[in-house]
Design a protein around this motif. Structure first.
Motif, PDB file in Angstrom:
ATOM      1  N   ASP A 286      28.685  -1.506  -6.611  1.00 14.46           N
ATOM      2  CA  ASP A 286      28.796  -1.539  -8.067  1.00 14.46           C
ATOM      3  C   ASP A 286      29.850  -0.530  -8.497  1.00 14.46           C
ATOM      4  OD1 ASP A 286      26.796  -3.499  -8.643  1.00 14.46           O
ATOM      5  OD2 ASP A 286      25.270  -2.013  -8.120  1.00 14.46           O
ATOM      6  N   THR A 287      30.903  -1.025  -9.150  1.00 14.46           N
ATOM      7  CA  THR A 287      32.054  -0.217  -9.526  1.00 14.46           C
ATOM      8  C   THR A 287      32.357  -0.422 -11.005  1.00 14.46           C
ATOM      9  OG1 THR A 287      33.790  -1.863  -9.209  1.00 14.46           O
ATOM     10  CG2 THR A 287      32.960  -0.774  -7.225  1.00 14.46           C
TER      11      THR A 287
ATOM     12  N   ARG B 227      20.669   2.621   0.438  1.00 10.78           N
ATOM     13  CA  ARG B 227      21.467   2.817  -0.774  1.00 10.78           C
ATOM     14  C   ARG B 227      22.202   4.156  -0.664  1.00 10.78           C
ATOM     15  NH1 ARG B 227      19.855  -0.537  -5.144  1.00 10.78           N
ATOM     16  NH2 ARG B 227      21.052   0.852  -6.507  1.00 10.78           N
ATOM     17  N   ILE B 228      23.438   4.168  -1.158  1.00  6.25           N
ATOM     18  CA  ILE B 228      24.252   5.387  -1.166  1.00  6.25           C
ATOM     19  C   ILE B 228      24.941   5.451  -2.526  1.00  6.25           C
ATOM     20  CG2 ILE B 228      26.057   6.702  -0.008  1.00  6.25           C
ATOM     21  CD1 ILE B 228      25.654   4.849   2.412  1.00  6.25           C
ATOM     22  N   ASP B 229      24.853   6.615  -3.180  1.00  6.13           N
ATOM     23  CA  ASP B 229      25.389   6.753  -4.533  1.00  6.13           C
ATOM     24  C   ASP B 229      26.470   7.824  -4.583  1.00  6.13           C
ATOM     25  OD1 ASP B 229      23.654   4.821  -5.751  1.00  6.13           O
ATOM     26  OD2 ASP B 229      22.036   6.305  -5.630  1.00  6.13           O
ATOM     27  N   PHE B 230      27.516   7.524  -5.337  1.00  2.00           N
ATOM     28  CA  PHE B 230      28.605   8.444  -5.620  1.00  2.00           C
ATOM     29  C   PHE B 230      28.816   8.457  -7.132  1.00  2.00           C
ATOM     30  CE2 PHE B 230      29.337   6.763  -1.351  1.00  2.00           C
ATOM     31  CZ  PHE B 230      29.414   7.944  -0.618  1.00  2.00           C
TER      32      PHE B 230
ATOM     33  N   ARG C 235      30.941  -5.903  -9.846  1.00  2.00           N
ATOM     34  CA  ARG C 235      30.283  -5.883  -8.538  1.00  2.00           C
ATOM     35  C   ARG C 235      31.229  -6.417  -7.467  1.00  2.00           C
ATOM     36  NH1 ARG C 235      25.097  -8.938  -6.029  1.00  2.00           N
ATOM     37  NH2 ARG C 235      24.124  -7.148  -5.035  1.00  2.00           N
TER      38      ARG C 235
ATOM     39  N   HIS D  20      28.203   2.822  -6.402  1.00  2.72           N
ATOM     40  CA  HIS D  20      26.837   2.714  -5.895  1.00  2.72           C
ATOM     41  C   HIS D  20      26.810   1.593  -4.858  1.00  2.72           C
ATOM     42  CE1 HIS D  20      25.733   5.296  -9.248  1.00  2.72           C
ATOM     43  NE2 HIS D  20      26.426   4.475 -10.033  1.00  2.72           N
TER      44      HIS D  20
ATOM     45  N   ARG E 154      24.863  -0.679  -1.809  1.00  2.00           N
ATOM     46  CA  ARG E 154      23.590  -1.162  -1.291  1.00  2.00           C
ATOM     47  C   ARG E 154      23.863  -2.069  -0.107  1.00  2.00           C
ATOM     48  NH1 ARG E 154      19.874  -5.397  -2.807  1.00  2.00           N
ATOM     49  NH2 ARG E 154      21.265  -6.002  -4.507  1.00  2.00           N
TER      50      ARG E 154
ATOM     51  N   THR F  41      35.588   6.568  -5.350  1.00  2.00           N
ATOM     52  CA  THR F  41      34.288   7.114  -5.741  1.00  2.00           C
ATOM     53  C   THR F  41      34.319   7.710  -7.146  1.00  2.00           C
ATOM     54  OG1 THR F  41      34.840   9.233  -4.724  1.00  2.00           O
ATOM     55  CG2 THR F  41      33.663   7.625  -3.356  1.00  2.00           C
TER      56      THR F  41
ATOM     57  N   SER G 199      30.915   7.278  -9.412  1.00  2.00           N
ATOM     58  CA  SER G 199      31.111   6.002 -10.097  1.00  2.00           C
ATOM     59  C   SER G 199      31.062   4.828  -9.127  1.00  2.00           C
ATOM     60  CB  SER G 199      32.455   6.005 -10.838  1.00  2.00           C
ATOM     61  OG  SER G 199      33.526   6.149  -9.924  1.00  2.00           O
TER      62      SER G 199
END
Length: 788
Positions: A674-675, A636-639, A679, A643, A645, A545, A641
């Protein structure tokens, strides 16, 4: 070790050739069929005729003739049995056809533990050994016997006892192993028409239940599960994680009814008899009664009878020192057991017991004498000699069976050797008292608590030691090489100069390898973004993350493997643990993550089937007080760095629980991540139906890195791979798996798209890293590829 150093004892090996020939003849019949067994009988009889013709001129002729005749008799017997299996009505049933069978259970139903890929789709399943009584298939009813194996959901089966007559409906397939069973019945539900168990089995079941209940009241969870395992072989209360630790540490023999159990209990009985100053006849009678009662309690199955015989012989060798009588007794026991239970010939447990007992008789006394002659105390010399002899003679079998060598097993067994006898005796005494008066039984179980804690501690730390097991080539070739290495080592140890040379080599190797194993320089690689853990035939994925935490997607079939992977990565906090679907090879390692680090939440997809898998996840998360979340397509979940989906599942959920195990793959969560490395597409076990649903929905599937669906199964469409068009494809797959994963055609298709392919079966843990020149992939087995 020289001949003058050791005390040499004459050995009577006259029955050994007969036992070997009988074993070999039985193996031929089971593995190659009745025609091969008939041919073997004919060859042996021809040799016997030739020996008989020259009997007057050769002193050894009568002994050789007896061996050949006995072997020919075994070959004829196994030919008859193998022919009966080959012509059995169920053997001719079309594979996949359904039948209703009336069966009588031969043993307790056993939980089918997932270890490197279970043959089922997750949740609790049982394997049941039984004897046929009647079969109804294709509109006809047949009264017929034969051994069958039933694979079924645990519900309705686990409480059954041996001797109960039940009716089961299921799909008939080929036997799982060549062991004289006629078929495998894959049941879809609980049994029906269940009869009452025989009185003797109800008595034994009550004692086992009372012991388990007493252990639960007196001890902590790990010790409470271990005590019944050590006393009566009941491991149902042991967690998957603890079972794995015992296996890796080389201590799993303690949780099965083995010859050691019988030796310890009979030894305790004989000591008590001696303390009461009873005569030898009374002592033998009391020991015999104790032996019979113990066999009844732990079930008189072939494996238990084998353990009883081997334990009695081992005790004879140790207590009386009469190895000259013990070795013929071993040969006679092999012949008798194979005559009664020929399927033991292909049982690895039987082979391990025979060779371990032989090592105890032949090698251990001389080795102990040699050590005592050099100043070792008797107790230490005997402990080291027994552990070393058992390791030496069983190592080739273990290598052939599993392709691994336990590097810590001798030390682990030495560390627990002194506490095994008191635990076994205290546990057996508690089992007896629990059915009469509970308080003293609980007291005895509590007295066993400290040594049980010690055994759990040793198993956990030995299994966690880096390089606790070493992977080597398995099968017949690996076993042959291991046997040669053991034999050469034993010979070399007989001479002082080679002993010193081997010691120097061992010290040198340890000085280099142990620091490397502990520090493991270069792993984890700096800048790692994504790691596919080598968890065997399953998925265990870790995505950074960017803030020292990670998202874990699936946890594999082995709690120890997943725990070890996260430990090596230095992950102590998991921001989210996602289970793509509820099959065993994706969820069984859950405890290995939850019990060893902080986990914010566990997330599941919409489908909560198979029910057994869902129940297992709910129970494990509830025990650790970890919240459960639901994910669905579009979330969607975001951290910092990372993301995420959720792209799928998009297919309708099945409503029929029977269909759930087959359809759960296509209900897997599919996640785009997405890192900083690009992707990443995480696909669970989606197959063609789910892949086509994504294509029809117009979902953007293009990704730089693809976690290949379903361990590289051939059920992946070329159109799906073309839509993803990854630069790197990572296949999480177990070495030498029985499913043929990854499919060669799939690997070729990926390579034709210009994708590099990394595989956990070949490369170990696979890490995607950021490098100075871009993105790279590094395997823990030191393979590396730099992606453009």
């Amino acid at each position: 070790m020289t001949g003058t150093d050791a005390v040499l004892h004459p050995l009577d090996i006259r029955l050994a050739p007969a036992a070997g020939v009988c074993w070999a003849a039985t193996l031929v019949g089971i593995l190659l069929g009745w025609r091969a067994a008939l041919t073997t009988a004919l060859v042996l009889m021809l040799f016997a005729a030739a020996v008989l013709a020259r009997a007057r001129t050769r002193r050894a002729a009568p002994a050789v003739l007896a061996v050949l005749v006995i072997g020919a008799g075994f070959a004829l017997s196994i030919a008859w049995r193998a022919h009966a299996v080959a012509t059995h009505p169920l053997s001719s049933t079309d594979d996949g056809g359904h039948a209703t069978a009336t069966i009588v259970l031969s043993d307790d139903p056993k939980l089918l533990r997932a270890n490197g890929g279970a043959p089922f789709g997750g949740g609790n399943r049982v394997v049941v050994h039984a004897q046929l009584r009647e079969v109804r298939t294709a509109g006809r009813t047949i009264d017929v016997g034969g051994a069958v194996v039933v694979l079924a959901p645990a519900d309705g089966w686990l409480a059954l006892l041996p001797g109960q007559r039940v009716e089961v409906r299921g799909r008939v397939t080929e036997p799982l192993h060549r062991d004289l069973s006629v078929a495998t019945i894959r049941a879809t539900g609980p049994p029906s028409s269940v009869s009452e168990a025989p009185m003797l089995q109800r008595f034994a079941g009550a004692i086992r239940h009372n012991l388990s209940d007493t252990a639960t009241r007196a001890l902590g969870s790990d010790s409470a599960g271990l005590l019944p395992g050590m006393v009566v072989g009941d491991t149902s209360g042991m967690s998957d994680e603890l079972l794995t630790d015992f296996k890796v540490a080389g201590l799993s023999h303690l949780t099965a009814v083995s010859g050691a159990n019988f030796s310890i209990l009979l030894g305790a009985v004989l000591l008590a008899v001696r303390g009461l100053t009873l005569g030898p006849r009374a002592g033998a009678a009391i020991a015999g009664v104790a032996l019979v009662l113990f066999v009844v309690v732990v079930r008189p199955s072939p494996s238990v009878l084998r353990a009883a015989v081997m334990g009695s012989i081992g005790l004879l060798a140790l207590v009386t020192g009469r190895r000259k009588q013990a070795l013929p007794a071993l040969g006679g026991a092999i012949i008798a057991l194979l005559a009664l239970f020929p399927s033991l010939a292909v049982d690895f447990g039987f082979a391990l017991s025979v060779f371990a007992t032989a090592g105890l008789i032949v090698l251990a006394p001389s080795w102990a004498d040699w050590l005592r002659a050099r100043g070792w105390p008797r107790w230490a010399a005997e402990m080291v000699a027994v552990a070393s002899a058992a390791f030496a003679v069983t190592a080739p079998i273990i290598v052939g069976m599993s392709g691994t060598v336990g590097l810590v097993s001798i030390l682990a067994n030495l560390l627990v050797a002194l506490v095994v006898p008191p635990v076994t005796v205290l546990g057996a005494s508690a089992a007896v008292l629990a059915s009469i008066w509970s308080p003293p039984a609980v007291l005895l179980a509590r007295m066993a608590g400290p040594p049980l804690w010690w055994m759990v501690w040793v198993a956990r730390h030995a299994a966690a030691f880096p390089g606790a097991t070493m992977t080597v080539p398995g099968g017949l070739a690996g076993a042959s090489v291991a046997a040669g290495a053991v034999a050469l080592t034993i010979v070399a140890l007989r001479f002082g100069i080679t002993r010193r040379l081997l010691l120097a080599i061992a010290i040198g190797v340890a000085a280099v390898l142990i620091p490397v194993r502990i520090s493991n320089p270069g792993w984890p690689p700096a800048g790692w973004i994504f790691v596919a853990c080598d968890v065997g035939q399953g998925d265990g994925l870790v995505v950074s993350t960017g803030d020292g935490r990670a998202v874990v997607v699936d946890v594999g079939p082995d709690p120890s493997a997943m725990r070890t992977c996260l430990d090596r990565l230095g992950i102590h906090s998991v921001a989210l643990l996602i289970l793509s679907h509820l099959h065993a090879d994706h969820i069984t390692g859950l405890a290995g993550v939850l019990r060893s680090r902080s986990v914010a939440a566990v997330a599941l997809g919409p489908m909560k089937l198979p029910a057994e898998g869902f129940r297992s996840v709910v129970e494990t998360t509830a025990e650790m007080r970890t919240p459960l979340l639901d994910l669905a397509a579009g979330d969607r979940i975001d951290f910092p760095s990372l993301h995420l989906r959720v792209l799928a599942p998009l297919l309708p959920q099945p409503r029929d629980p029977v269909e759930a195990a087959d359809s759960a793959n296509d209900q897997s969560l599919v996640i785009a991540a997405d890192t900083p490395a690009g992707r990443l597409l995480l696909t669970g076990d989606v197959e063609i139906a789910a892949q086509e649903s994504l294509l029809r929905a117009g979902v953007d599937l293009h990704a730089d890195i693809l976690k290949v669906p379903h361990h590289g199964s051939r059920n992946t469409s070329n159109a799906f791979l073309a839509a993803v068009k990854p630069r790197l494809s990572v296949i999480s797959v177990g070495a030498d798996n029985t499913f043929g994963h990854p499919a060669p055609g799939l690997v070729s298709q990926l390579e034709s798209l210009g994708s590099a392919v990394a595989r956990t079966d070949r490369d170990g843990d696979v890490a995607v890293v950021m490098t100075g020149s871009g993105v790279g992939v590094v395997g823990s087995s030191d393979r590396a590829t730099i992606l453009s």
